[in-house]
Design a protein around this motif. Structure first.
Motif, PDB file in Angstrom:
ATOM      1  N   ASP A   2      17.760 175.757  70.177  1.00 18.95           N
ATOM      2  CA  ASP A   2      19.050 175.121  70.465  1.00 18.95           C
ATOM      3  C   ASP A   2      18.992 174.194  71.677  1.00 18.95           C
ATOM      4  OD1 ASP A   2      20.385 176.202  68.272  1.00 18.95           O
ATOM      5  OD2 ASP A   2      20.842 178.054  69.344  1.00 18.95           O
ATOM      6  N   ASN A   3      18.122 174.471  72.639  1.00 15.95           N
ATOM      7  CA  ASN A   3      17.927 173.547  73.755  1.00 15.95           C
ATOM      8  C   ASN A   3      17.364 172.222  73.249  1.00 15.95           C
ATOM      9  OD1 ASN A   3      18.213 174.105  76.839  1.00 15.95           O
ATOM     10  ND2 ASN A   3      17.803 176.114  75.931  1.00 15.95           N
ATOM     11  N   ILE A   4      16.381 172.298  72.368  1.00 18.39           N
ATOM     12  CA  ILE A   4      15.777 171.073  71.824  1.00 18.39           C
ATOM     13  C   ILE A   4      16.772 170.350  70.910  1.00 18.39           C
ATOM     14  CG2 ILE A   4      13.921 170.126  70.395  1.00 18.39           C
ATOM     15  CD1 ILE A   4      12.230 172.586  71.306  1.00 18.39           C
ATOM     16  N   ALA A   5      17.524 171.123  70.130  1.00 20.95           N
ATOM     17  CA  ALA A   5      18.459 170.537  69.161  1.00 20.95           C
ATOM     18  C   ALA A   5      19.707 169.967  69.819  1.00 20.95           C
ATOM     19  CB  ALA A   5      18.859 171.599  68.132  1.00 20.95           C
ATOM     20  N   TYR A   6      20.010 170.351  71.039  1.00 19.04           N
ATOM     21  CA  TYR A   6      21.268 169.976  71.685  1.00 19.04           C
ATOM     22  C   TYR A   6      21.586 168.475  71.604  1.00 19.04           C
ATOM     23  CZ  TYR A   6      24.965 169.514  75.108  1.00 19.04           C
ATOM     24  OH  TYR A   6      26.142 169.195  75.727  1.00 19.04           O
ATOM     25  N   PRO A   7      20.678 167.584  72.031  1.00 18.05           N
ATOM     26  CA  PRO A   7      21.034 166.155  71.962  1.00 18.05           C
ATOM     27  C   PRO A   7      21.201 165.654  70.525  1.00 18.05           C
ATOM     28  CG  PRO A   7      18.755 166.421  72.664  1.00 18.05           C
ATOM     29  CD  PRO A   7      19.360 167.789  72.633  1.00 18.05           C
ATOM     30  N   LEU A   8      20.498 166.257  69.605  1.00 18.41           N
ATOM     31  CA  LEU A   8      20.622 165.860  68.198  1.00 18.41           C
ATOM     32  C   LEU A   8      21.979 166.272  67.634  1.00 18.41           C
ATOM     33  CD1 LEU A   8      17.040 167.000  67.209  1.00 18.41           C
ATOM     34  CD2 LEU A   8      17.806 164.633  67.484  1.00 18.41           C
ATOM     35  N   LYS A   9      22.448 167.450  68.016  1.00 12.82           N
ATOM     36  CA  LYS A   9      23.767 167.909  67.580  1.00 12.82           C
ATOM     37  C   LYS A   9      24.859 167.030  68.175  1.00 12.82           C
ATOM     38  CE  LYS A   9      22.417 172.704  66.826  1.00 12.82           C
ATOM     39  NZ  LYS A   9      22.525 174.114  67.281  1.00 12.82           N
ATOM     40  N   ARG A  10      24.705 166.673  69.451  1.00 13.31           N
ATOM     41  CA  ARG A  10      25.683 165.790  70.094  1.00 13.31           C
ATOM     42  C   ARG A  10      25.712 164.419  69.427  1.00 13.31           C
ATOM     43  NH1 ARG A  10      28.174 166.039  75.374  1.00 13.31           N
ATOM     44  NH2 ARG A  10      28.102 163.825  74.984  1.00 13.31           N
ATOM     45  N   ASP A  11      24.555 164.021  68.892  1.00 11.46           N
ATOM     46  CA  ASP A  11      24.436 162.737  68.205  1.00 11.46           C
ATOM     47  C   ASP A  11      24.898 162.833  66.748  1.00 11.46           C
ATOM     48  OD1 ASP A  11      23.640 159.990  68.535  1.00 11.46           O
ATOM     49  OD2 ASP A  11      21.854 160.407  67.316  1.00 11.46           O
ATOM     50  N   LYS A  12      25.394 164.026  66.373  1.00 11.61           N
ATOM     51  CA  LYS A  12      25.948 164.288  65.048  1.00 11.61           C
ATOM     52  C   LYS A  12      24.939 164.057  63.914  1.00 11.61           C
ATOM     53  CE  LYS A  12      30.723 163.322  66.458  1.00 11.61           C
ATOM     54  NZ  LYS A  12      30.808 164.451  67.276  1.00 11.61           N
ATOM     55  N   ARG A  13      23.715 164.494  64.142  1.00  8.59           N
ATOM     56  CA  ARG A  13      22.687 164.426  63.103  1.00  8.59           C
ATOM     57  C   ARG A  13      22.936 165.542  62.080  1.00  8.59           C
ATOM     58  NH1 ARG A  13      18.064 161.643  65.401  1.00  8.59           N
ATOM     59  NH2 ARG A  13      19.032 160.106  66.759  1.00  8.59           N
ATOM     60  N   LEU A  54      10.597 179.342  69.688  1.00 11.85           N
ATOM     61  CA  LEU A  54      11.905 178.799  69.321  1.00 11.85           C
ATOM     62  C   LEU A  54      13.064 179.781  69.444  1.00 11.85           C
ATOM     63  CD1 LEU A  54      10.973 176.498  66.302  1.00 11.85           C
ATOM     64  CD2 LEU A  54      11.546 175.832  68.649  1.00 11.85           C
ATOM     65  N   GLU A  55      12.829 181.057  69.303  1.00  6.85           N
ATOM     66  CA  GLU A  55      13.912 182.043  69.386  1.00  6.85           C
ATOM     67  C   GLU A  55      14.105 182.611  70.794  1.00  6.85           C
ATOM     68  OE1 GLU A  55      16.053 182.499  66.926  1.00  6.85           O
ATOM     69  OE2 GLU A  55      14.881 180.993  65.860  1.00  6.85           O
ATOM     70  N   ARG A  56      13.231 182.252  71.726  1.00  5.06           N
ATOM     71  CA  ARG A  56      13.301 182.826  73.075  1.00  5.06           C
ATOM     72  C   ARG A  56      14.238 182.042  73.974  1.00  5.06           C
ATOM     73  NH1 ARG A  56       7.304 184.013  74.865  1.00  5.06           N
ATOM     74  NH2 ARG A  56       8.382 184.317  76.848  1.00  5.06           N
ATOM     75  N   LYS A  57      14.760 182.711  74.991  1.00  7.30           N
ATOM     76  CA  LYS A  57      15.623 182.085  76.002  1.00  7.30           C
ATOM     77  C   LYS A  57      14.738 181.516  77.114  1.00  7.30           C
ATOM     78  CE  LYS A  57      19.636 183.220  74.241  1.00  7.30           C
ATOM     79  NZ  LYS A  57      20.854 183.786  74.675  1.00  7.30           N
ATOM     80  N   PRO A  58      15.197 180.472  77.802  1.00  6.23           N
ATOM     81  CA  PRO A  58      14.400 179.826  78.847  1.00  6.23           C
ATOM     82  C   PRO A  58      13.917 180.762  79.949  1.00  6.23           C
ATOM     83  CG  PRO A  58      16.253 178.441  78.282  1.00  6.23           C
ATOM     84  CD  PRO A  58      16.446 179.743  77.554  1.00  6.23           C
ATOM     85  N   ASP A  59      14.718 181.758  80.316  1.00  2.95           N
ATOM     86  CA  ASP A  59      14.309 182.621  81.432  1.00  2.95           C
ATOM     87  C   ASP A  59      13.178 183.579  81.063  1.00  2.95           C
ATOM     88  OD1 ASP A  59      15.784 184.342  79.820  1.00  2.95           O
ATOM     89  OD2 ASP A  59      16.965 185.184  81.470  1.00  2.95           O
TER      90      ASP A  59
END
Length: 179
Positions: free
Chosen positions: A91-102, A124-129
């Motif tokens: 979801d961190n990687i996907a964030y700008p793509l979602k905002r761009d309405k892809r 991909l399923e892990r949290k940043p911390d």
């Protein structure tokens, strides 16, 4: 070509005074200076997070000086990486793509592509911390690369890494620059 012409910016007791330079396609350009010299501020001006008092920011002849950040063809990776702690890597990687309405399909495809390219598909399923510093750096790079920026701005990308991670990241940045 990225061209910075006579950029001026002042806030409080700090100012940038008539900064000018140009960077050709495929070229690396490094800003060096002591802490507090304004390197990060200049990157924020280029990225559109702050606006210059005077001067111009041009890319391929087009003026982006007063364009909002989301309309600029630049990607900025912050020194502190600025990952969303409540989102997993996908979801961190996907964030700008979602905002761009892809579309969901195009988002999944781009995240998969970047995660394999940057060797973080298994995270991909892990949290940043829960990630190492190098893994967090790769996630931040992937998120910034998601929208395929024409210019990649990096704020002290090697500063908080040990020597082996610095070598690894330099190799990764060379690969990104070639592609």
């Amino acid at each position: 070509m990225l061209e910075i012409r006579n950029i001026c910016y002042q806030t409080g007791n700090f100012d940038l005074d008539h900064i000018s330079f140009s960077v050709e396609q495929g070229e690396y350009f490094v800003l060096l200076g002591p802490s507090g010299a304004g390197k990060s501020v200049l990157l924020e001006l280029i990225a559109g997070l702050t606006y210059a008092d005077n001067g111009q920011i041009l890319f391929d002849g087009k003026d982006f000086t007063f364009a909002p950040a989301w309309k600029r063809p630049f990607g900025l990776v912050f020194q502190d990486l600025a990952l969303f702690p409540h989102l997993n890597v996908f979801d961190n990687i996907a964030y700008p793509l979602k905002r761009d309405k892809r579309t969901k399909e195009s988002i999944n495809q781009r995240v998969e592509e970047l995660s394999h390219e940057l060797e973080i598909a298994h995270l991909l399923e892990r949290k940043p911390d829960t990630l190492s510093g190098g893994e967090q750096q790769r996630v931040a790079l992937a998120r910034t690369l998601a929208l395929k920026p024409s210019v990649l701005l990096l704020d002290e990308p090697l500063s908080a890494m040990d020597v082996s991670l610095q070598y690894e990241l330099r190799s990764l940045l060379r690969m990104i620059n070639k592609s």
